[in-house]
Structures are given as structure tokens and as C-alpha cells.
Design a protein around this motif. Structure first.
Motif, PDB file in Angstrom:
ATOM      1  N   ARG A  94       0.887  -1.270   0.119  1.00 33.23           N
ATOM      2  CA  ARG A  94       0.016   0.020  -0.047  1.00 33.23           C
ATOM      3  C   ARG A  94       0.708   1.408   0.008  1.00 33.23           C
ATOM      4  O   ARG A  94       0.777   2.200  -0.702  1.00 33.23           O
ATOM      5  CB  ARG A  94      -1.105   0.033   1.273  1.00 33.23           C
ATOM      6  CG  ARG A  94      -1.943   1.266   1.259  1.00 33.23           C
ATOM      7  CD  ARG A  94      -2.335   1.404   2.633  1.00 33.23           C
ATOM      8  NE  ARG A  94      -1.377   1.730   3.523  1.00 33.23           N
ATOM      9  CZ  ARG A  94      -0.717   3.249   3.546  1.00 33.23           C
ATOM     10  NH1 ARG A  94      -1.119   4.045   2.506  1.00 33.23           N
ATOM     11  NH2 ARG A  94       0.406   3.300   4.449  1.00 33.23           N
ATOM     12  N   ASP A  99      -1.210   5.627  -5.357  1.00 34.69           N
ATOM     13  CA  ASP A  99      -2.423   6.107  -4.736  1.00 34.69           C
ATOM     14  C   ASP A  99      -2.332   5.899  -3.193  1.00 34.69           C
ATOM     15  O   ASP A  99      -3.417   6.379  -2.351  1.00 34.69           O
ATOM     16  CB  ASP A  99      -3.643   5.508  -5.519  1.00 34.69           C
ATOM     17  CG  ASP A  99      -5.088   6.112  -4.991  1.00 34.69           C
ATOM     18  OD1 ASP A  99      -4.903   7.478  -5.379  1.00 34.69           O
ATOM     19  OD2 ASP A  99      -5.817   5.670  -4.350  1.00 34.69           O
ATOM     20  N   SER A 101      -3.063   3.010  -1.641  1.00 33.51           N
ATOM     21  CA  SER A 101      -4.284   2.141  -1.546  1.00 33.51           C
ATOM     22  C   SER A 101      -3.868   0.794  -2.020  1.00 33.51           C
ATOM     23  O   SER A 101      -3.164   0.556  -3.006  1.00 33.51           O
ATOM     24  CB  SER A 101      -5.793   2.792  -1.911  1.00 33.51           C
ATOM     25  OG  SER A 101      -5.799   2.759  -3.323  1.00 33.51           O
ATOM     26  N   THR A 115      -7.467  -0.864   2.122  1.00 34.45           N
ATOM     27  CA  THR A 115      -6.701   0.079   3.005  1.00 34.45           C
ATOM     28  C   THR A 115      -6.182   1.333   2.247  1.00 34.45           C
ATOM     29  O   THR A 115      -5.634   1.053   0.855  1.00 34.45           O
ATOM     30  CB  THR A 115      -5.601  -0.675   3.606  1.00 34.45           C
ATOM     31  OG1 THR A 115      -4.861   0.257   4.447  1.00 34.45           O
ATOM     32  CG2 THR A 115      -4.793  -1.311   2.632  1.00 34.45           C
ATOM     33  N   ASP A 116      -6.245   2.237   2.801  1.00 32.57           N
ATOM     34  CA  ASP A 116      -5.699   3.525   2.269  1.00 32.57           C
ATOM     35  C   ASP A 116      -4.839   4.276   3.090  1.00 32.57           C
ATOM     36  O   ASP A 116      -4.600   4.006   4.299  1.00 32.57           O
ATOM     37  CB  ASP A 116      -6.523   4.351   1.382  1.00 32.57           C
ATOM     38  CG  ASP A 116      -7.583   4.754   2.226  1.00 32.57           C
ATOM     39  OD1 ASP A 116      -7.612   4.728   3.365  1.00 32.57           O
ATOM     40  OD2 ASP A 116      -8.577   5.472   1.809  1.00 32.57           O
ATOM     41  N   HIS A 117      -4.163   5.575   2.720  1.00 28.98           N
ATOM     42  CA  HIS A 117      -3.479   6.480   3.603  1.00 28.98           C
ATOM     43  C   HIS A 117      -4.217   6.953   4.718  1.00 28.98           C
ATOM     44  O   HIS A 117      -3.762   7.271   5.738  1.00 28.98           O
ATOM     45  CB  HIS A 117      -2.827   7.466   2.949  1.00 28.98           C
ATOM     46  CG  HIS A 117      -3.761   8.255   2.127  1.00 28.98           C
ATOM     47  ND1 HIS A 117      -4.214   8.111   0.944  1.00 28.98           N
ATOM     48  CD2 HIS A 117      -4.290   9.423   2.553  1.00 28.98           C
ATOM     49  CE1 HIS A 117      -4.964   9.043   0.445  1.00 28.98           C
ATOM     50  NE2 HIS A 117      -4.818   9.943   1.625  1.00 28.98           N
ATOM     51  N   ASN A 118      -5.643   6.822   4.485  1.00 30.90           N
ATOM     52  CA  ASN A 118      -6.477   7.634   5.717  1.00 30.90           C
ATOM     53  C   ASN A 118      -6.426   6.777   6.743  1.00 30.90           C
ATOM     54  O   ASN A 118      -6.782   7.068   7.839  1.00 30.90           O
ATOM     55  CB  ASN A 118      -7.909   7.870   5.227  1.00 30.90           C
ATOM     56  CG  ASN A 118      -7.897   8.862   4.160  1.00 30.90           C
ATOM     57  OD1 ASN A 118      -7.101   9.930   4.176  1.00 30.90           O
ATOM     58  ND2 ASN A 118      -8.447   9.015   3.098  1.00 30.90           N
ATOM     59  N   ASP A 119      -6.685   5.467   6.614  1.00 32.50           N
ATOM     60  CA  ASP A 119      -6.763   4.330   7.765  1.00 32.50           C
ATOM     61  C   ASP A 119      -5.926   3.043   7.394  1.00 32.50           C
ATOM     62  O   ASP A 119      -6.671   1.922   6.894  1.00 32.50           O
ATOM     63  CB  ASP A 119      -8.276   3.980   7.756  1.00 32.50           C
ATOM     64  CG  ASP A 119      -8.432   3.375   9.176  1.00 32.50           C
ATOM     65  OD1 ASP A 119      -7.387   3.067   9.813  1.00 32.50           O
ATOM     66  OD2 ASP A 119      -9.601   3.011   9.651  1.00 32.50           O
ATOM     67  N   ASP A 192      -6.891   7.398  -8.177  1.00 37.11           N
ATOM     68  CA  ASP A 192      -7.964   8.230  -8.133  1.00 37.11           C
ATOM     69  C   ASP A 192      -8.398   8.656  -9.549  1.00 37.11           C
ATOM     70  O   ASP A 192      -7.543   9.304 -10.063  1.00 37.11           O
ATOM     71  CB  ASP A 192      -7.752   9.451  -7.172  1.00 37.11           C
ATOM     72  CG  ASP A 192      -8.855  10.329  -6.868  1.00 37.11           C
ATOM     73  OD1 ASP A 192      -9.736  10.005  -6.344  1.00 37.11           O
ATOM     74  OD2 ASP A 192      -8.801  11.432  -7.535  1.00 37.11           O
TER      75      ASP A 192
END
Length: 674
Positions: A94, A99, A101, A115-119, A192
Motif C-alpha cells: 500500500r 495512490d 491504497s 486500505t488507504d493512507h487515511n486508515d 483516483d
């Protein structure tokens, strides 16, 4: 105004014309340069956009494939083992994805980990579960069923509230035996869509629009997100395609041809001119074979900066100055060397130009103008002599043409009279009165020769037990075809006299023998068409049955809204090889109608593509006529033929014969006519 003033005006007009020609030539040349450089610009721009696209896409795809090959990922998707290692590996990938994610999807359970960089820790528990009966999850099951190692799909995930270009890589079970590996699920990442459009599709170049389509023409990326085909993988027929933006079948064909050539070459680029959204555009197309994507750059040659027009102004001004200097030099030379001497010749030249060829000119000058005067005098003498000679020849030729025209008109009138007389003879040979007497309001005949007379013939003969009715389609049209019908009629009469009416197949065989006897063998050696297609139906009232035999013609039997085509034998009468003919016997059914037709109706060209009417469509049309009275059937059938034919000419003689059987062929309460 004198000659000098006129010459000045002429030179001024010439100068204006030269300037106009130079302007038009410059404008045309500028348009040519714009198109030429616009094509090169579109091609290079498409290649550049494709290169900008390939590098990051290839990187993301390669990372997604490596993620799908991890043993920990396979173990987790297979049976849920070692989740800590799996999600640690997922977190490493990730962070490496552009991206930020990544996702895993288990098959067939449909557990979706994202999963992504926000959580980053959110992947440890499934975000949701995909279901095969849920339309928005159809992309996953379509990807699994396709068996392709990877797919790229533009999709809106309503649950995650993101719109991305998803990199979907199949995760397979290891199969040491070399068999088909089971699909454990999907792994990959996403880009994105807004960022993707900004980085790889958006361009600051005026007059240039970039877009990306797949092999079906579905739009995967466009500056206007409303034109993008989302979830194209799940759609058998994409709705938002490049073909909907392009006008004209020719442009569609050119675009498909360019796509096919690029796919066959596995790369490269092409340019073509199309109308995009109704506007002319130069389209540069570059192919990305690894993704089966086409990167396109649509260039407006008028708006794009393909030529630096500011650099052309000095050249245009220099050209204008040269033209003006040239015009001034010509004006001075003409005035000094030509105009003054020509003033003395003006009156004589005017009389000669007015047609006074009897004018005689003389000059004692020894220069070019004197020579010109003497040449004018000789020319006037020759023109005068030639004019007199031509007037005599024209009068003589006019008389000859009038006589020839009268002869041609008389010959044409005689031919037309002969053809009309032949038409009367052929009409007298047809059994119209016998049919009207035997089957009143229970038959119709659609008989339309291509010319005044034709090669189609219908037959009718009755005896105490019933009647025989049929059609013959002779080779040829017009007068030759009409003569062939006389041979066919004579052969039918001879066969009936010898055999009676009980056996249609025997009648066809006897007609075949008679035709061969009537036509010499030398006709075949001269490659003349002498064969005939024929069909005969015997109606036996006493036994309540219909016997049918055909020589390359068929019978259409229609009852209760169902029309059945009963095929005759495939040999025509009079062919080089003799044919065997067989009777097809059927019982008379209440409400049944019987149709006979030559191939003129079935082969008539028409419709959008010029195809023939066809036997299947003919049978369907007849089935729809079941409930109509007899006269209406003929009108409807003729209307269907006219609508199909349109403006195209009649190809062949047309004959259709319909009949019902009195007393047995009627359903209770059925009436015919009004």
C-alpha cells in the motif's frame, strides 16, 4: 475611356487578381500546412500521452501482480491463514502504490479488504462482502469468469465513496500438476480518477483533447467525467463509447480500421480526420498493447498552435512588395512598347472582333506590329472561308440527322407496336377466364412482367375430378422470355393430352421431354439459357387431397396462421441433366390457402442493403394474410413488395398465384371478397 486608361484598369485588375490568388494560395497553403503539421502534432501528442500513461500504469500493474503472487496473500485468501503476515505485506505494498491504497478480495466468499493512507489498519477487517446477486458487485464476478490475468476497470465504489481506475489482478492457487489453477480472489490497487484525469488526460495545449478508450471503444478516460463508461467490464454493450461522439459511418469504419491495424502491429500510431461532436478534428491514435487501450488526441487544426503564424507575416509583406514592383514595371513597358502603336489598330481590331470577317487590313510597317497586322488580315481571310464552308457542312449534316432521326423513330414505333401485339397474344394465352370461372373470389394472380411481355406463365386446366394449377418461370425476359412461354404452354398441352391431369410429377417429366424435343441441341452449344422452373398442383375433389410437384419451385401451404414451405425437386425442366420429379400429397385442410411463386418476387432487391425479399420473409408475410379476404391478400402482398423495392428497378418477371379449394379449403364462416 481610351486604350491607355483601359490598360491601366486592366493592370489594376490584374494586380488585384494576383493579390487575391496569392491570398487564396497562401490561405490554402496555410490550411494544408495546418492539416499536415496538425496530423503530425496529433500523432506525436498521442504517443507522448501514451508514454506518460504507460510508465505509471505499468508500475502500478507490476506491483499489483507481485502482490497477487505473494504466498501470504494466497494462504489468506485460500483459508484465512497467517493474517498478520498477509496484512503486513499488504501495508508494505500500500505504501509503495502511487495512490496509497490496496485491496484484497476472497473468492468465493466475497470478503473485501481495503486500505488507504487515511486508515492503513482498516484492511484487517473486511470493509464489506460482495454478492453475486448485487449489480454493483458484478465487476468482480465478471473479472473472475473472464480468466484474464488482470483487468483495469473504471468504477464507482459507493460503499467506500471513491471513484478510481482499479487494477484487478487474479490470485491463482498454485497447481504443481499443471492443471487449471483455481481463482482464489483479486488483489490490486486503484488510482483516483480525478488525479488520473488531471495527470494523464488533461492538457494545457489549446485545441487539443486527450482521451483513452478500450478495445470496444468504451471511453475509460475523458476530460469530461460524464462521458466516461464506468464499470465497462460488466457491460456486454458499452453505452458511452467513442463511436457515439463520432458522426458518420465512414468515420466509424476508418476508426475501426485504424484500431485493427494498430492491434495487429501491436503498437504504433495512426492519424485520421473525423467529425467529433459534429466538429472536424484530426485524431491521433496510439495503441498500448499490454492494456489493450487506445490513447487518442483530438486536435482542432484551427485552434491548436501547430504553426507559428507570426513568422509568416514578413514573408507575406515581402511577397506583396514584389508583386507591386512587378506590376509597375509591366505597366511602364506596356505603355511604351505596345499601347501607343496599338491605338492605330484599335478600330480595325474592333471590327474584326465584331465578326466582320470581310475586313481587309494592310500595313507597311516592318516591325512586329506590322507583321501582326498582316497576320490579322490572313486570319480574317481564313476565318471567312472556313465559316462559309462550315455553314454548308452544318446545313448538310442537319438534313442527314433529321432523316436518321425519322428512321429511328419509325423503327422504334414498329418495335413498340410489335411488343404490344406480343403482349396481347400472351394475355390471350393466359387462363384468366378459366380461373375466374372455376375459382371465383377464391384465387388471385399477381403477374408483373419486367417488360411489356415476360417469361412467367401461369397454367390452369380442369376435369371432372378436379383441376391442375401451376406456374412456369422461363429463362429470359421480354420478347425472348415470351417466346419461351409459348414453348412451355405447348409442352404443357402435349403432356395433358397424353397423360391427363391426375399426376403432376408425370406431367413435369413429360413437359421436360417435350421441351427438349422442341428446342434443338444446338441451343445448349451456343450457351443459351433454355431451362424452365415449374410447379404444378393437382386438386382432387373426390379424394379431398392436393398433389404437388415442383421443378426448382416450391409450394407455400398456409393454414391457421402457419405457413409451411414445401420444396420441389432441385432440377429445372430442360436442364442438361434430366431430373426426377416426385409428388407430395396432402389432405385438404379447412381454411387452407396455397401459394405458388416464381423467383422474381423472392429475388427482388430492396431494403437498406439491396438484399432480396427472401423465402422466409415471404412465408411470414403469407402467414399474416390468413384472416384477410382474397382481394386484400393481393393488395397487401403487392404493398409489401413495393415498400421493400423502394426506388430500385424490377429485377425479374414476377408471378404469384394463390388459391383455395372450393367446399374444402374454407373454414366455417369464411368469406372472400366484398
Amino acid at each position: 475611356m481610351g486604350l491607355r486608361g483601359k490598360s491601366g484598369l486592366w493592370l489594376t485588375a490584374l494586380l488585384a487578381l494576383l493579390l487575391l490568388i496569392a491570398l487564396l494560395a497562401g490561405r490554402t497553403g496555410l490550411d494544408v500546412f495546418r492539416q499536415h503539421f496538425g496530423a503530425a502534432y496529433a500523432r506525436n501528442h498521442a504517443l507522448l500521452q501514451a508514454q506518460k500513461l504507460v510508465t505509471p500504469i505499468t508500475r502500478e500493474l507490476s506491483l499489483s501482480q507481485r502482490l497477487a503472487e505473494l504466498g501470504s496473500v494466497r494462504a489468506y485468501l485460500r483459508n484465512g491463514h497467517d493474517p498478520a503476515t498477509t496484512f503486513a505485506d499488504l501495508e508494505r505494498f500500500r505504501a509503495a502504490f502511487a495512490d496509497g491504497s490496496a485491496f484484497l478480495i476472497a473468492n468465493p466468499s466475497g470478503r473485501y479488504h481495503f486500505t488507504d493512507h487515511n486508515d492503513p489498519a482498516a484492511a484487517r477487517a473486511p470493509r464489506y462482502t460482495l454478492r453475486e446477486d448485487e449489480p454493483k458487485d458484478a465487476w468482480f464476478y465478471a473479472t473472475v469468469r473472464s480468466g484474464r490475468p488482470y483487468t483495469l476497470n473504471v468504477n464507482v465504489d459507493d460503499t467506500l465513496r471513491v471513484t478510481k481506475i482499479w487494477f484487478n489482478v487474479l490470485v491463482h492457487e498454485d497447481d504443481d500438476k499443471g492443471g487449471a489453477a483455481r481463482v482464489l480472489g483479486l488483489a490490486g490497487t486503484g488510482l483516483d480518477l480525478t488525479r488520473f484525469l488531471a495527470e494523464f488526460v488533461a492538457t494545457d495545449d489549446p485545441g487539443v483533447t486527450s482521451l483513452v478508450v478500450d478495445g470496444t471503444g468504451a471511453i475509460l478516460a475523458h476530460p469530461d467525467p460524464k462521458l466516461i463508461e464506468y464499470s465497462a467490464l460488466t457491460k456486454a454493450t458499452p453505452e458511452r463509447t467513442l463511436y457515439r461522439l463520432i458522426s458518420g459511418d465512414a468515420d466509424h469504419a476508418a476508426l475501426e480500421r485504424s484500431f485493427a491495424e494498430l492491434r495487429a502491429a501491436k503498437g504504433g500510431s495512426r492519424t485520421l480526420e473525423v467529425r467529433l461532436d459534429g466538429q472536424p478534428r484530426i485524431l491521433g491514435v496510439a495503441y498500448v498493447p499490454d492494456l489493450d487501450w487506445y490513447v487518442l488526441s483530438a486536435v482542432d487544426a484551427g485552434a491548436a498552435r501547430v504553426i507559428d503564424e507570426a513568422a509568416l507575416w514578413p514573408i507575406a509583406l515581402a511577397t506583396l512588395v514584389l508583386i507591386l514592383l512587378f506590376a509597375a514595371a509591366v505597366s511602364m513597358g506596356v505603355d511604351r512598347m505596345i499601347l501607343n502603336p496599338l491605338l492605330r489598330l484599335t478600330e480595325s481590331a474592333r471590327r474584326l472582333a465584331a465578326g466582320d470577317y470581310g475586313l481587309r487590313l494592310s500595313s507597311h510597317r516592318n516591325d512586329e506590329l506590322g507583321e501582326l497586322t498582316r497576320v490579322f488580315d490572313g486570319m480574317a481571310r481564313q476565318i471567312d472561308a472556313h465559316t462559309r464552308e462550315l455553314e454548308g457542312r452544318v446545313a448538310e449534316r442537319t438534313r442527314d440527322l433529321a432523316a436518321a432521326h425519322n428512321r429511328v423513330a419509325e423503327a422504334h414505333r414498329q418495335i413498340q407496336d410489335s411488343i404490344r401485339y406480343a403482349g396481347l397474344i400472351q394475355d390471350a394465352m393466359l387462363p384468366q377466364a378459366a380461373l375466374a370461372r372455376a375459382l371465383p373470389e377464391r384465387h388471385f394472380v399477381l403477374w408483373q412482367p419486367r417488360d411489356t411481355v415476360g417469361g412467367d406463365l401461369y397454367l390452369f386446366r380442369e376435369d371432372a375430378d378436379g383441376f391442375v394449377i401451376g406456374l412456369v418461370d422461363c429463362a429470359g425476359h421480354g420478347v425472348p422470355g415470351a417466346f419461351m412461354t409459348m414453348i412451355a404452354h405447348a409442352a404443357f398441352d402435349q403432356a395433358v393430352q397424353e397423360l391427363g391431369l391426375a399426376d403432376p410429377a408425370a406431367l413435369l417429366a413429360r413437359m421436360d421431354v417435350a421441351i427438349r424435343a422442341l428446342l434443338p441441341d444446338a441451343a445448349a452449344g451456343r450457351h443459351l439459357a433454355t431451362n424452365m422452373d415449374a410447379v404444378l398442383c393437382r386438386v382432387d375433389h373426390a379424394r379431398g387431397r392436393v398433389s404437388f410437384a415442383g421443378a426448382h419451385l416450391d409450394l407455400y401451404h398456409c393454414v391457421a396462421g402457419v405457413c409451411t414451405r414445401i420444396r420441389g425437386d432441385r432440377r429445372s425442366l430442360g436442364e442438361r441433366r434430366r431430373g426426377d420429379y416426385e409428388n407430395h400429397v396432402m389432405s385438404v385442410e379447412p381454411g387452407a390457402a396455397y401459394y405458388l411463386t416464381t423467383d422474381g418476387f423472392l429475388d427482388q432487391a430492396g431494403g437498406m442493403h439491396g438484399y432480396g425479399f427472401g423465402a422466409r420473409r415471404f412465408a411470414e408475410t403469407l402467414a399474416a394474410l390468413d384472416a384477410q379476404p382474397m382481394h386484400a391478400r393481393q393488395e397487401i402482398l403487392l404493398r409489401e413488395l413495393r415498400e421493400h423495392q423502394g426506388e430500385r428497378p424490377q429485377r425479374d418477371d414476377i408471378a404469384v398465384l394463390c388459391f383455395t379449394i372450393p367446399g374444402r379449403g374454407d373454414a366455417p364462416g369464411t368469406t372472400y371478397g366484398e
